[in-house]
Write a protein that holds these residues in place. Sequence first.
Motif, PDB file in Angstrom:
ATOM      1  N   CYS A 276      -3.764   0.783  -2.905  1.00 53.81           N
ATOM      2  CA  CYS A 276      -3.250  -0.580  -2.937  1.00 53.81           C
ATOM      3  C   CYS A 276      -2.567  -0.831  -4.273  1.00 53.81           C
ATOM      4  N   ALA A 277      -1.240  -0.939  -4.266  1.00 55.49           N
ATOM      5  CA  ALA A 277      -0.491  -1.129  -5.513  1.00 55.49           C
ATOM      6  C   ALA A 277      -0.319  -2.612  -5.835  1.00 55.49           C
ATOM      7  N   LEU A 278      -0.207  -3.457  -4.806  1.00 50.47           N
ATOM      8  CA  LEU A 278      -0.078  -4.902  -5.018  1.00 50.47           C
ATOM      9  C   LEU A 278      -1.020  -5.641  -4.070  1.00 50.47           C
TER      10      LEU A 278
ATOM     11  N   GLY B   5       1.854  -6.151 -18.142  1.00 52.28           N
ATOM     12  CA  GLY B   5       0.742  -5.455 -17.505  1.00 52.28           C
ATOM     13  C   GLY B   5       0.687  -4.010 -17.944  1.00 52.28           C
ATOM     14  N   ASP B   6      -0.501  -3.440 -17.756  1.00 51.61           N
ATOM     15  CA  ASP B   6      -0.727  -2.075 -18.208  1.00 51.61           C
ATOM     16  C   ASP B   6       0.079  -1.067 -17.383  1.00 51.61           C
ATOM     17  N   ASN B   7       0.066   0.184 -17.792  1.00 53.76           N
ATOM     18  CA  ASN B   7       0.688   1.241 -16.993  1.00 53.76           C
ATOM     19  C   ASN B   7       0.049   1.269 -15.615  1.00 53.76           C
ATOM     20  N   GLY B   8       0.875   1.313 -14.594  1.00 54.88           N
ATOM     21  CA  GLY B   8       0.354   1.402 -13.240  1.00 54.88           C
ATOM     22  C   GLY B   8      -0.127   0.079 -12.678  1.00 54.88           C
ATOM     23  N   ALA B   9       0.147  -1.029 -13.376  1.00 56.17           N
ATOM     24  CA  ALA B   9      -0.317  -2.337 -12.918  1.00 56.17           C
ATOM     25  C   ALA B   9       0.412  -2.781 -11.649  1.00 56.17           C
ATOM     26  N   GLY B  10       1.636  -2.291 -11.470  1.00 55.98           N
ATOM     27  CA  GLY B  10       2.395  -2.661 -10.276  1.00 55.98           C
ATOM     28  C   GLY B  10       3.702  -3.384 -10.573  1.00 55.98           C
ATOM     29  N   LYS B  11       4.108  -3.410 -11.833  1.00 54.90           N
ATOM     30  CA  LYS B  11       5.325  -4.136 -12.214  1.00 54.90           C
ATOM     31  C   LYS B  11       6.568  -3.555 -11.541  1.00 54.90           C
ATOM     32  N   SER B  12       6.703  -2.240 -11.657  1.00 56.20           N
ATOM     33  CA  SER B  12       7.892  -1.608 -11.056  1.00 56.20           C
ATOM     34  C   SER B  12       7.876  -1.712  -9.541  1.00 56.20           C
ATOM     35  N   THR B  13       6.689  -1.733  -8.977  1.00 55.28           N
ATOM     36  CA  THR B  13       6.586  -1.880  -7.522  1.00 55.28           C
ATOM     37  C   THR B  13       7.136  -3.241  -7.093  1.00 55.28           C
ATOM     38  N   ILE B  14       6.825  -4.286  -7.857  1.00 55.75           N
ATOM     39  CA  ILE B  14       7.385  -5.615  -7.567  1.00 55.75           C
ATOM     40  C   ILE B  14       8.909  -5.561  -7.622  1.00 55.75           C
TER      41      ILE B  14
ATOM     42  N   TYR C  53       0.843  -1.197   0.000  1.00 53.52           N
ATOM     43  CA  TYR C  53       0.000   0.000   0.000  1.00 53.52           C
ATOM     44  C   TYR C  53       0.872   1.238   0.000  1.00 53.52           C
ATOM     45  N   PHE C  54       0.476   2.221  -0.810  1.00 53.76           N
ATOM     46  CA  PHE C  54       1.064   3.557  -0.692  1.00 53.76           C
ATOM     47  C   PHE C  54      -0.020   4.414  -0.049  1.00 53.76           C
ATOM     48  N   GLY C  55       0.065   4.607   1.246  1.00 53.95           N
ATOM     49  CA  GLY C  55      -1.033   5.266   1.941  1.00 53.95           C
ATOM     50  C   GLY C  55      -2.263   4.395   1.769  1.00 53.95           C
TER      51      GLY C  55
ATOM     52  N   ASP D 110      13.656  -3.727 -16.047  1.00 56.81           N
ATOM     53  CA  ASP D 110      12.400  -2.984 -16.017  1.00 56.81           C
ATOM     54  C   ASP D 110      12.350  -2.023 -17.199  1.00 56.81           C
ATOM     55  N   GLU D 111      11.629  -2.392 -18.207  1.00 57.53           N
ATOM     56  CA  GLU D 111      11.500  -1.619 -19.437  1.00 57.53           C
ATOM     57  C   GLU D 111      12.855  -1.140 -19.961  1.00 57.53           C
ATOM     58  N   PRO D 112      13.741  -2.093 -20.275  1.00 58.33           N
ATOM     59  CA  PRO D 112      15.078  -1.678 -20.693  1.00 58.33           C
ATOM     60  C   PRO D 112      15.132  -1.173 -22.133  1.00 58.33           C
TER      61      PRO D 112
ATOM     62  N   SER E  73       8.352  -5.370 -20.193  1.00 64.50           N
ATOM     63  CA  SER E  73       8.311  -4.521 -21.378  1.00 64.50           C
ATOM     64  C   SER E  73       6.873  -4.423 -21.859  1.00 64.50           C
ATOM     65  N   HIS E  74       6.570  -3.318 -22.526  1.00 64.00           N
ATOM     66  CA  HIS E  74       5.244  -3.190 -23.121  1.00 64.00           C
ATOM     67  C   HIS E  74       5.216  -3.756 -24.535  1.00 64.00           C
ATOM     68  N   ASP E  75       6.407  -4.158 -25.017  1.00 61.74           N
ATOM     69  CA  ASP E  75       6.451  -4.729 -26.358  1.00 61.74           C
ATOM     70  C   ASP E  75       6.300  -6.245 -26.283  1.00 61.74           C
TER      71      ASP E  75
HETATM   72  N1  LIG Z   1       6.312   5.789  -4.418  1.00 62.63           N
HETATM   73  C1  LIG Z   1       5.002   5.718  -4.675  1.00 62.63           C
HETATM   74  N2  LIG Z   1       4.105   6.432  -3.971  1.00 62.63           N
HETATM   75  C2  LIG Z   1       2.785   6.359  -4.218  1.00 62.63           C
HETATM   76  N3  LIG Z   1       2.251   5.590  -5.181  1.00 62.63           N
HETATM   77  C3  LIG Z   1       3.072   4.851  -5.933  1.00 62.63           C
HETATM   78  C4  LIG Z   1       4.495   4.882  -5.734  1.00 62.63           C
HETATM   79  N4  LIG Z   1       5.070   4.045  -6.635  1.00 62.63           N
HETATM   80  C5  LIG Z   1       4.050   3.529  -7.360  1.00 62.63           C
HETATM   81  N5  LIG Z   1       2.862   4.002  -6.947  1.00 62.63           N
HETATM   82  C6  LIG Z   1       1.560   3.616  -7.498  1.00 62.63           C
HETATM   83  O1  LIG Z   1       1.484   2.213  -7.541  1.00 62.63           O
HETATM   84  C7  LIG Z   1       0.867   1.773  -8.735  1.00 62.63           C
HETATM   85  C8  LIG Z   1       1.777   0.832  -9.481  1.00 62.63           C
HETATM   86  O2  LIG Z   1       2.890   1.548  -9.994  1.00 62.63           O
HETATM   87  P1  LIG Z   1       4.078   0.855 -10.781  1.00 62.63           P
HETATM   88  O3  LIG Z   1       5.114   1.883 -10.997  1.00 62.63           O
HETATM   89  O4  LIG Z   1       4.481  -0.362 -10.092  1.00 62.63           O
HETATM   90  O5  LIG Z   1       3.386   0.506 -12.176  1.00 62.63           O
HETATM   91  P2  LIG Z   1       4.019  -0.193 -13.460  1.00 62.63           P
HETATM   92  O6  LIG Z   1       3.296  -1.464 -13.675  1.00 62.63           O
HETATM   93  O7  LIG Z   1       5.487  -0.256 -13.344  1.00 62.63           O
HETATM   94  O8  LIG Z   1       3.583   0.823 -14.610  1.00 62.63           O
HETATM   95  P3  LIG Z   1       4.395   1.319 -15.905  1.00 62.63           P
HETATM   96  O9  LIG Z   1       4.141   0.310 -16.956  1.00 62.63           O
HETATM   97  O10 LIG Z   1       3.725   2.618 -16.246  1.00 62.63           O
HETATM   98  O11 LIG Z   1       5.796   1.472 -15.515  1.00 62.63           O
HETATM   99  C9  LIG Z   1       0.519   3.016  -9.507  1.00 62.63           C
HETATM  100  O12 LIG Z   1      -0.852   3.298  -9.274  1.00 62.63           O
HETATM  101  C10 LIG Z   1       1.382   4.088  -8.915  1.00 62.63           C
HETATM  102  O13 LIG Z   1       0.746   5.332  -8.989  1.00 62.63           O
END
Ligand SMILES: Nc1ncnc2c1ncn2[C@@H]1O[C@H](COP(=O)(O)OP(=O)(O)OP(=O)(O)O)[C@@H](O)[C@H]1O
Lengths: 264, 356
Positions: free
Chosen positions: A24-26, A43-52, A19-21, A178-180, A210-212
């Motif tokens: 819920c990111a994951l 996964g789509d933009n904002g799906a949570g890949k980079s968070t993982i 959770y970010f506040g 991560d999206e290299p 990657s999105h490709d």
């Molecule tokens: N440091 C943070 N603080 C608050 N919210 C965050 C933070 N990092 C990510 N989020 C939120 O968590 C969700 C997942 O973000 P994440 O960056 O993991 O997406 P992603 O799958 O990598 O997307 P993209 O394909 O655009 O890179 C998004 O809704 C984002 O706004």
Amino acid sequence: MVDDSAHSYALQMIDVNKYFGPVCALKNISFDVGSNEIVGLIGDNGAGKSTIVKILTGVFPPTSGELYIGGRKVDFRRYSVQKAHRYGIETVYQDKSLGEKQVLWRNFFIGREITLPFGFIDVKKEKEIANEIMINTIGFRGKGITVDSKVSELSGGERQGVAIGRAMHFQADLILLDEPTVALSLKEVRKVLNFVHKIKEGGRACIYISHDIHDVYEISDRFVIIDRGEIVASILKQDISLKDLDKFLLEYAHGMKDKAEDKS
Amino acid sequence: MKQRRSILATLGSIEGLPVLGILLLLYGAFLITAPSVFTKHRIYMSFLQTVPPPLVLGLGLTLVITAGEIDLSFPAVVALSGFAFSWVFTNFDTVWAPWAGVALALAAGALVGFVNGLLVAKVGVPSIMATLASQFFWYGVTILLAGGLQLNIKEVEETVMHDIFTGRIFGLIPAQALWGLGLAIFLWFILNRHTFGESIIFVGDNPNVAQVMGINVEITRIKLFTLMGVIAAFAGLLLTIEMNVFFPTQGQSFLLSAMAAVFIGGTLISGGKGSVIGTLWGSYIIGSLQAGVVATGVTSYWVQSVMGFIMILAVALNVVIGEGRLSGVSDAFRRWTSSSRSHVTKTAMETNDTAL
Ligand SMILES: Nc1ncnc2c1ncn2[C@@H]1O[C@H](COP(=O)(O)OP(=O)(O)OP(=O)(O)O)[C@@H](O)[C@H]1O
Ligand SMILES: [Mg+2]
């Protein structure tokens, strides 16, 4: 074929929430990566890949859940980027991997310098090893790129080559990309994909984001599809053609849209 | 051909060389326009006496700016540290008083810097705001503590401390000049050859990269601002002990000149690249201009304009021929020598292959 690597894991994530506040990111993320497996994370933009990725590399801890790296349980209170390095996890980002204004030899050793007494850097040794990585691991030949070249003088593909070469040199068991390939030309993307093939040949594991979908399909052994913080599918490459994968993703996206429209 | 290119590249990559060139040109010009002053050693000794405090400040600031931050609070630290030293010195009549004064002054600088660091790294206040507020606050505190008055410390001349910090070596060279030079060398090694310096450079280049590569960005920033506080306090000590007096406004005039010296020296305002040696020469350029221009006999109204002109000249020269920005010249050379050059590289690589 009975693959031994199916029984040894580079990584296992169990019931991870983040959770970010209030956001819920994951949500209950559970998945694993075999020790010589390339997993494409889609996964789509904002799906949570980079968070993982950031949880795996110790940038921040999850809100709850467990993580095993090479069979060892990670204690998140003591986890950090340095610790992740020690556990054999290396990360290559689109734009966060290298210091642009800095020379290559500094970039190879940043964060884990070879030091003399009192924290001074052994420049000679660092340059020697950097040169060896460039020739043997990355395979930069006859391009006029030296350890004293600045990152800003390199093409996008070459930069990713440096980052991947660095990861391989440091004996990473698991390399996260991560999206290299964002913003790279086809030719440069090809270079990056070739580096990823080297990861597989080298007996290591990799998570490729990657999105490709074509790129992901080419290099992955398995696809993990994530949507709004949840894993929705895990499909072996042998079980699906590129066309079907593409269709699946499209239909899935549409399905979600329909659902959303139903709600409103 | 290749040799010529490498000579040029080598010259361009020697840190601070263009700035040193400007300094020498400047002295050359003064020798012609004001020979009566500039052929005698006195003027140079006076530079060696007055430049070190702003030089020391500029050196610290070089590291701060390389990290992509700024510190505007150092004038207040110069005042606070001067007061701390003078207060201990005048209130305790013992042998150790001067040393205790030095310790208290440096500790005060460390405290100011540490608080700056916390505000920037932990609270997340942009450094320009945090240190501007800090400048007002600590300057105010100093005036309050001093009651707005100056403190005379004439007796400091009789102490060993005075000789160590600001004595005349061989009865001639001001000791503070050696402190300045020594600090420059020390900080060059810290910035270019130490892991702390490498952290500073990468944090300044891109804090996100630094973080994912395992650098503790917060700690680096806190350490850096603390170091800057200590360095500024040291500059305050050099100034106070040299002048034998503390006055509350001391240091205020150094704000712009120390910053100008850093930028003349070739440190990038955007961070990621800093030149300690450039700052060394840059400080002497700034410190020599005023006296030099006045000595040439033009009315003092000219001084500011000439200073501005020289600054622009130095910064432009840095941009044109400074390290990594030789581009125009070196590109031309690369074009002229490209065929022979790629051949050389290839054979070098092949030799390497067989060797490995
Ligand atoms: N440091 C943070 N603080 C608050 N919210 C965050 C933070 N990092 C990510 N989020 C939120 O968590 C969700 C997942 O973000 P994440 O960056 O993991 O997406 P992603 O799958 O990598 O997307 P993209 O394909 O655009 O890179 C998004 O809704 C984002 O706004
Ligand atoms: Mg992302």
